[in-house]
Scaffold this motif. Structure first.
Motif, PDB file in Angstrom:
ATOM      1  N   GLY A  87      32.294  24.262  42.445  1.00 35.98           N
ATOM      2  CA  GLY A  87      31.098  24.851  43.040  1.00 35.98           C
ATOM      3  C   GLY A  87      31.023  26.361  42.973  1.00 35.98           C
ATOM      4  O   GLY A  87      30.329  26.982  43.787  1.00 35.98           O
ATOM      5  N   LEU A  88      31.719  26.974  42.012  1.00 37.93           N
ATOM      6  CA  LEU A  88      31.697  28.431  41.863  1.00 37.93           C
ATOM      7  C   LEU A  88      30.869  28.816  40.630  1.00 37.93           C
ATOM      8  O   LEU A  88      30.876  28.087  39.631  1.00 37.93           O
ATOM      9  CB  LEU A  88      33.115  28.984  41.712  1.00 37.93           C
ATOM     10  N   PRO A  89      30.183  29.959  40.660  1.00 37.55           N
ATOM     11  CA  PRO A  89      29.452  30.409  39.479  1.00 37.55           C
ATOM     12  C   PRO A  89      30.418  30.903  38.410  1.00 37.55           C
ATOM     13  O   PRO A  89      31.470  31.476  38.717  1.00 37.55           O
ATOM     14  CB  PRO A  89      28.591  31.560  40.016  1.00 37.55           C
ATOM     15  N   ARG A  90      30.089  30.667  37.155  1.00 39.20           N
ATOM     16  CA  ARG A  90      30.976  31.088  36.069  1.00 39.20           C
ATOM     17  C   ARG A  90      30.936  32.602  35.881  1.00 39.20           C
ATOM     18  O   ARG A  90      31.976  33.235  35.685  1.00 39.20           O
ATOM     19  CB  ARG A  90      30.589  30.381  34.774  1.00 39.20           C
ATOM     20  N   GLY A  91      29.767  33.210  35.923  1.00 37.80           N
ATOM     21  CA  GLY A  91      29.677  34.645  35.688  1.00 37.80           C
ATOM     22  C   GLY A  91      29.729  34.973  34.204  1.00 37.80           C
ATOM     23  O   GLY A  91      30.061  34.126  33.366  1.00 37.80           O
ATOM     24  N   VAL A  92      29.431  36.212  33.857  1.00 38.76           N
ATOM     25  CA  VAL A  92      29.359  36.604  32.447  1.00 38.76           C
ATOM     26  C   VAL A  92      30.619  37.285  31.951  1.00 38.76           C
ATOM     27  O   VAL A  92      30.828  37.418  30.745  1.00 38.76           O
ATOM     28  CB  VAL A  92      28.139  37.534  32.222  1.00 38.76           C
ATOM     29  N   ARG A  93      31.470  37.745  32.848  1.00 37.32           N
ATOM     30  CA  ARG A  93      32.660  38.498  32.445  1.00 37.32           C
ATOM     31  C   ARG A  93      33.953  37.703  32.591  1.00 37.32           C
ATOM     32  O   ARG A  93      35.038  38.267  32.550  1.00 37.32           O
ATOM     33  CB  ARG A  93      32.775  39.786  33.263  1.00 37.32           C
ATOM     34  N   ARG A  94      33.849  36.419  32.766  1.00 38.60           N
ATOM     35  CA  ARG A  94      35.053  35.611  32.980  1.00 38.60           C
ATOM     36  C   ARG A  94      35.836  35.477  31.676  1.00 38.60           C
ATOM     37  O   ARG A  94      35.321  35.003  30.669  1.00 38.60           O
ATOM     38  CB  ARG A  94      34.671  34.225  33.495  1.00 38.60           C
ATOM     39  N   ARG A  95      37.077  35.907  31.708  1.00 38.93           N
ATOM     40  CA  ARG A  95      37.969  35.780  30.555  1.00 38.93           C
ATOM     41  C   ARG A  95      39.076  34.761  30.811  1.00 38.93           C
ATOM     42  O   ARG A  95      39.656  34.229  29.876  1.00 38.93           O
ATOM     43  CB  ARG A  95      38.589  37.143  30.223  1.00 38.93           C
ATOM     44  N   THR A  96      39.378  34.529  32.083  1.00 37.93           N
ATOM     45  CA  THR A  96      40.451  33.603  32.439  1.00 37.93           C
ATOM     46  C   THR A  96      40.015  32.169  32.177  1.00 37.93           C
ATOM     47  O   THR A  96      38.945  31.759  32.625  1.00 37.93           O
ATOM     48  CB  THR A  96      40.810  33.746  33.930  1.00 37.93           C
ATOM     49  N   PRO A  97      40.819  31.392  31.432  1.00 38.25           N
ATOM     50  CA  PRO A  97      40.486  29.973  31.293  1.00 38.25           C
ATOM     51  C   PRO A  97      40.654  29.267  32.636  1.00 38.25           C
ATOM     52  O   PRO A  97      41.683  29.417  33.301  1.00 38.25           O
ATOM     53  CB  PRO A  97      41.502  29.468  30.258  1.00 38.25           C
ATOM     54  N   GLY A  98      39.652  28.552  33.030  1.00 38.36           N
ATOM     55  CA  GLY A  98      39.737  27.874  34.312  1.00 38.36           C
ATOM     56  C   GLY A  98      39.482  28.807  35.481  1.00 38.36           C
ATOM     57  O   GLY A  98      38.689  29.748  35.399  1.00 38.36           O
ATOM     58  N   LEU A  99      40.183  28.557  36.586  1.00 37.18           N
ATOM     59  CA  LEU A  99      40.000  29.356  37.797  1.00 37.18           C
ATOM     60  C   LEU A  99      40.904  30.580  37.796  1.00 37.18           C
ATOM     61  O   LEU A  99      41.976  30.585  37.200  1.00 37.18           O
ATOM     62  CB  LEU A  99      40.319  28.501  39.036  1.00 37.18           C
ATOM     63  N   ARG A 100      40.479  31.616  38.515  1.00 37.76           N
ATOM     64  CA  ARG A 100      41.323  32.777  38.740  1.00 37.76           C
ATOM     65  C   ARG A 100      42.275  32.497  39.901  1.00 37.76           C
ATOM     66  O   ARG A 100      42.023  31.634  40.737  1.00 37.76           O
ATOM     67  CB  ARG A 100      40.465  34.001  39.060  1.00 37.76           C
ATOM     68  N   ARG A 101      43.335  33.265  39.976  1.00 34.87           N
ATOM     69  CA  ARG A 101      44.286  33.102  41.084  1.00 34.87           C
ATOM     70  C   ARG A 101      43.608  33.305  42.432  1.00 34.87           C
ATOM     71  O   ARG A 101      43.842  32.558  43.378  1.00 34.87           O
ATOM     72  CB  ARG A 101      45.441  34.085  40.934  1.00 34.87           C
ATOM     73  N   GLU A 102      42.762  34.352  42.519  1.00 38.79           N
ATOM     74  CA  GLU A 102      42.121  34.628  43.802  1.00 38.79           C
ATOM     75  C   GLU A 102      41.158  33.521  44.211  1.00 38.79           C
ATOM     76  O   GLU A 102      40.958  33.275  45.407  1.00 38.79           O
ATOM     77  CB  GLU A 102      41.391  35.978  43.764  1.00 38.79           C
ATOM     78  N   GLU A 103      40.600  32.813  43.227  1.00 37.39           N
ATOM     79  CA  GLU A 103      39.707  31.690  43.545  1.00 37.39           C
ATOM     80  C   GLU A 103      40.494  30.507  44.095  1.00 37.39           C
ATOM     81  O   GLU A 103      40.069  29.857  45.054  1.00 37.39           O
ATOM     82  CB  GLU A 103      38.920  31.300  42.295  1.00 37.39           C
ATOM     83  N   VAL A 104      41.638  30.223  43.497  1.00 37.09           N
ATOM     84  CA  VAL A 104      42.497  29.152  44.021  1.00 37.09           C
ATOM     85  C   VAL A 104      42.951  29.494  45.437  1.00 37.09           C
ATOM     86  O   VAL A 104      42.955  28.641  46.331  1.00 37.09           O
ATOM     87  CB  VAL A 104      43.713  28.930  43.101  1.00 37.09           C
ATOM     88  N   ALA A 105      43.341  30.752  45.651  1.00 35.84           N
ATOM     89  CA  ALA A 105      43.780  31.177  46.976  1.00 35.84           C
ATOM     90  C   ALA A 105      42.664  31.023  48.001  1.00 35.84           C
ATOM     91  O   ALA A 105      42.888  30.530  49.110  1.00 35.84           O
ATOM     92  CB  ALA A 105      44.257  32.627  46.925  1.00 35.84           C
ATOM     93  N   GLN A 106      41.459  31.443  47.636  1.00 34.69           N
ATOM     94  CA  GLN A 106      40.333  31.345  48.568  1.00 34.69           C
ATOM     95  C   GLN A 106      40.010  29.897  48.896  1.00 34.69           C
ATOM     96  O   GLN A 106      39.816  29.535  50.071  1.00 34.69           O
ATOM     97  CB  GLN A 106      39.102  32.022  47.958  1.00 34.69           C
ATOM     98  N   LEU A 107      39.954  29.039  47.878  1.00 36.85           N
ATOM     99  CA  LEU A 107      39.624  27.628  48.094  1.00 36.85           C
ATOM    100  C   LEU A 107      40.700  26.907  48.889  1.00 36.85           C
ATOM    101  O   LEU A 107      40.423  25.924  49.581  1.00 36.85           O
ATOM    102  CB  LEU A 107      39.407  26.933  46.751  1.00 36.85           C
ATOM    103  N   SER A 108      41.936  27.389  48.794  1.00 35.88           N
ATOM    104  CA  SER A 108      43.056  26.747  49.505  1.00 35.88           C
ATOM    105  C   SER A 108      43.363  27.412  50.837  1.00 35.88           C
ATOM    106  O   SER A 108      44.284  26.982  51.540  1.00 35.88           O
ATOM    107  CB  SER A 108      44.314  26.779  48.626  1.00 35.88           C
ATOM    108  N   ALA A 109      42.608  28.481  51.176  1.00 33.92           N
ATOM    109  CA  ALA A 109      42.788  29.201  52.439  1.00 33.92           C
ATOM    110  C   ALA A 109      44.190  29.795  52.566  1.00 33.92           C
ATOM    111  O   ALA A 109      44.830  29.714  53.617  1.00 33.92           O
ATOM    112  CB  ALA A 109      42.481  28.291  53.630  1.00 33.92           C
ATOM    113  N   VAL A 110      44.683  30.390  51.468  1.00 30.13           N
ATOM    114  CA  VAL A 110      45.963  31.102  51.507  1.00 30.13           C
ATOM    115  C   VAL A 110      45.732  32.514  50.969  1.00 30.13           C
ATOM    116  O   VAL A 110      44.719  32.796  50.327  1.00 30.13           O
ATOM    117  CB  VAL A 110      47.051  30.384  50.673  1.00 30.13           C
TER     118      VAL A 110
END
Length: 294
Positions: free
Chosen positions: A40-63
């Protein structure tokens, strides 16, 4: 000069370091395979990381982002079962991957997806022998540990639910099929919250109980409202009505059959209160045996 203690501890230290690096590589590989759209996250135009970013995993996992970064860097940090559970959900791990994650972290998975030695082959045979009466084995936390085929179709399709989510409290509060099938949903939710609070008094501080409570509070406003009432109710036989999606209205008597001297694991049975319900349960059994959904 190397001491005996150092020589003895060295292999264990190397083993722990290897597991940390394996855990870090596993987390990176799972993170990189998930697209932002899947969570449920927007991809954006500047995404270079394949898949999710570390900060996105952290946010979704509440850590914390720093903490999760250290985890992927194989730092020597402690990981709680609550955090492992959150990461498994965020990274959409299947049952085998989830078990692998907990093994690498050196932790025991507290969810019902893990094996339960108290459910013996004899108990499973008893569940089968009770057909067409729906029956299952639950613990005091409402985890569904085993069930027969009629129970699997009683409130929808239990087989389609991930094993770690097969918990009656979660299903009643978050699963649309189960909620639609319960005739007196509000009363049932209030009663179940009161029963859970009574049972939880003997398990305060246990990780699996805290995980369940935290998830219910996060995902269900109805549970939060009922939980704040601080009501407690003991176990008792009761009449339940379900609107089964396959065979229609069912009126059943709920009975708990305790498997030990303490109020822990129990066999839950639903016997028909009238002939029409009995006939419909027989129809449901036939559908479940053939895995047919009309």
């Amino acid at each position: 000069m190397t001491t005996m203690a150092q020589e003895t501890g060295a292999p264990a230290t190397r083993g722990s370091e290897i597991r940390r690096h394996e855990l870090a590589a596993f987390l990176r590989s799972r993170r990189e395979r998930i697209t932002p759209e899947q969570v449920g996250l927007p991809r954006g135009v500047r995404r270079r990381t394949p898949g999710l970013r570390r900060e996105e995993v952290a946010q979704l996992s509440a850590v914390g982002v720093t903490w999760y970064t250290w985890l992927e860097q194989a730092r020597n940090i402690q990981v709680s079962v609550q955090v492992l559970d959150a990461l498994a959900r965020t990274l959409m791990l299947d049952a085998s991957e989830r078990a692998h994650l907990f093994r690498l972290a050196g932790a025991a998975d507290p969810t019902p997806a893990a094996s339960c030695p108290s459910v013996t082959p004899a108990l499973r045979e008893m569940l089968r022998g009770l057909e067409p009466i729906p029956a299952c084995i639950q613990n005091s936390r409402y985890d569904i540990l085993a069930y027969n085929r009629t129970y699997a179709r009683l409130l929808g399709d239990l087989e389609s639910v991930p094993p770690e989510d097969r918990n009656c409290m979660l299903l009643v509060h978050t699963n649309s099929e189960w909620r639609a099938a319960i005739v007196h949903l509000e009363d049932s939710m209030r009663l179940m919250a009161a029963r859970l609070r009574a049972s939880m008094a003997g398990h305060l501080g246990e990780p699996a109980w805290k995980m369940l409570l935290r998830r219910l509070e996060a995902e269900s406003p109805e549970f939060r409202e009922n939980w704040e009432r601080h009501e407690v109710v003991g176990n008792r036989t009761k009449i339940k009505e379900f609107l089964n999606p396959y065979v229609g209205h069912l009126t059943l008597e709920h009975t708990d059959l305790w498997l030990g001297p303490e109020a822990g694991a129990r066999m839950v049975t639903y016997t028909p209160k009238n002939e029409e319900t009995r006939r419909r349960l027989e129809m449901l059994q036939e559908l479940a045996q053939g895995s047919q959904v009309p």
